[in-house]
Write an enzyme that holds these catalytic residues in place. Sequence first.
Site, PDB file in Angstrom:
ATOM      1  N   ALA A  13     -46.377 113.831  54.411  1.00  0.00           N
ATOM      2  CA  ALA A  13     -45.115 113.091  54.582  1.00  0.00           C
ATOM      3  C   ALA A  13     -44.377 113.624  55.807  1.00  0.00           C
ATOM      4  O   ALA A  13     -44.947 114.360  56.616  1.00  0.00           O
ATOM      5  CB  ALA A  13     -44.258 113.234  53.332  1.00  0.00           C
ATOM      6  N   ASN A  14     -43.124 113.232  55.979  1.00  0.00           N
ATOM      7  CA  ASN A  14     -42.306 113.755  57.079  1.00  0.00           C
ATOM      8  C   ASN A  14     -40.880 113.975  56.569  1.00  0.00           C
ATOM      9  O   ASN A  14     -40.584 113.716  55.411  1.00  0.00           O
ATOM     10  CB  ASN A  14     -42.349 112.788  58.270  1.00  0.00           C
TER      11      ASN A  14
END
Length: 399
Positions: free
Chosen positions: A210-211
Amino acid sequence: MKLLVIISGSVAAFKTLMFIRLARAAGHEVRAILTEGGARFVTREAVAALTGGPVHHDLWAAEESIGHIRLARWPERIVVAPASANMLARMAHGLTTDLASTVLLASRAPVLVAPAMNPAMWEHPATQANVAMLRGRGVGFAGPIEGAMAEPESGAGRFIEPADLLAALTEARPGAGAGAGAGAGALAGRHALVTSGPTHEPIDPVRYIANRSSGRQGHAIATALAALGARVTLVSGPVSVADPAGVRVQRVETAREMLAACEAALPADIFVAAAAVADWRVAAEATQKMKKEPGAGAPVLNMALNPDILASLSRHAARPRLVVGFAAETEQVVGHAQAKLARKGCDWVIANDVSGDVMGGLENRVHLVTAQGVEDWPRLPKEEVASRIAARIAKEFCP
Ligand code: C5P
């Protein structure tokens, strides 16, 4: 302009004295209401000396109890500065517990609010819900900004500088958020599709890639578009920010799910791609949790390219009339954004420098890049950036 300044309880009230001075020097006629809390921080005498007139404070004082409706009718604009958390709550819920809140309820003048409070109070969901409610009614916000507070603490909640408050007053137009330029119903009958948040790309049933996107900017844009009357569909990756009121929210996990949800939501007049979509996913997600075998070393992940949602909708047979992308860059921000405009086929790119504290933070400094040129906007709370973007979009539809 006839300006009614309401000073509520915050240590930042001393800065309002400077604001009053600047406002009068700029030719505005100023009257003031000092709340009980405000009077703990600045004196009536100081406010009277700077406004050059009487300072109103008590709903039940003989002159004011007869005159609060007259006082409410007098101003062309009301500025609540500083606005405490309590003041915002009373405004949001229409309480009339003192002269200031009664005049605010009785007046039809556009209101600009400059909050000042401790960062924890500003970020509290109760305050944020009140702010969203007020924005939805067209109340403008100037700040708060991030920075050092009176207590040994820093964060969002700091009162905007007096000169910037005066500038916000000049920029803001009645009926829309500060900095906005369109009326409350300008997007009525339009469908806006907005993506927000990160995507989660599974590695196995318990792990994902993810980020750092919080979803704050995308959610604020959905709120701002709805406030201008648009019907909004928000396709959001996993976030912890609350769903905006009055918006249809569709939650997804992966980029492929986000693309499918967006395509299913078409037709739309406006598409704003604010999500930080993961560029890659693991080509073959493991069906069972990958085991850490002694002596086996680390696994090598084979990656595949994710679909580009922005590029796909820009080239879609049912392309929305206005397609807006974001460009989060850590260098050559505007240059990369201009290249992205052409590559993705969108109409505008909102470029931001994410080398600092923007991702997951409360403020954003953006450049609006279009085929016509580049506009540099100042560093602003994400809600304020959202109001400006929504107002610019409204202008495209109601020039
Ligand atoms: O290519 P880059 O990720 O820098 O582009 C950013 C813009 O493209 C953002 O508007 C983002 O929402 C959008 N995007 C997308 N789908 C992707 C990657 C980015 O919609 N797979």
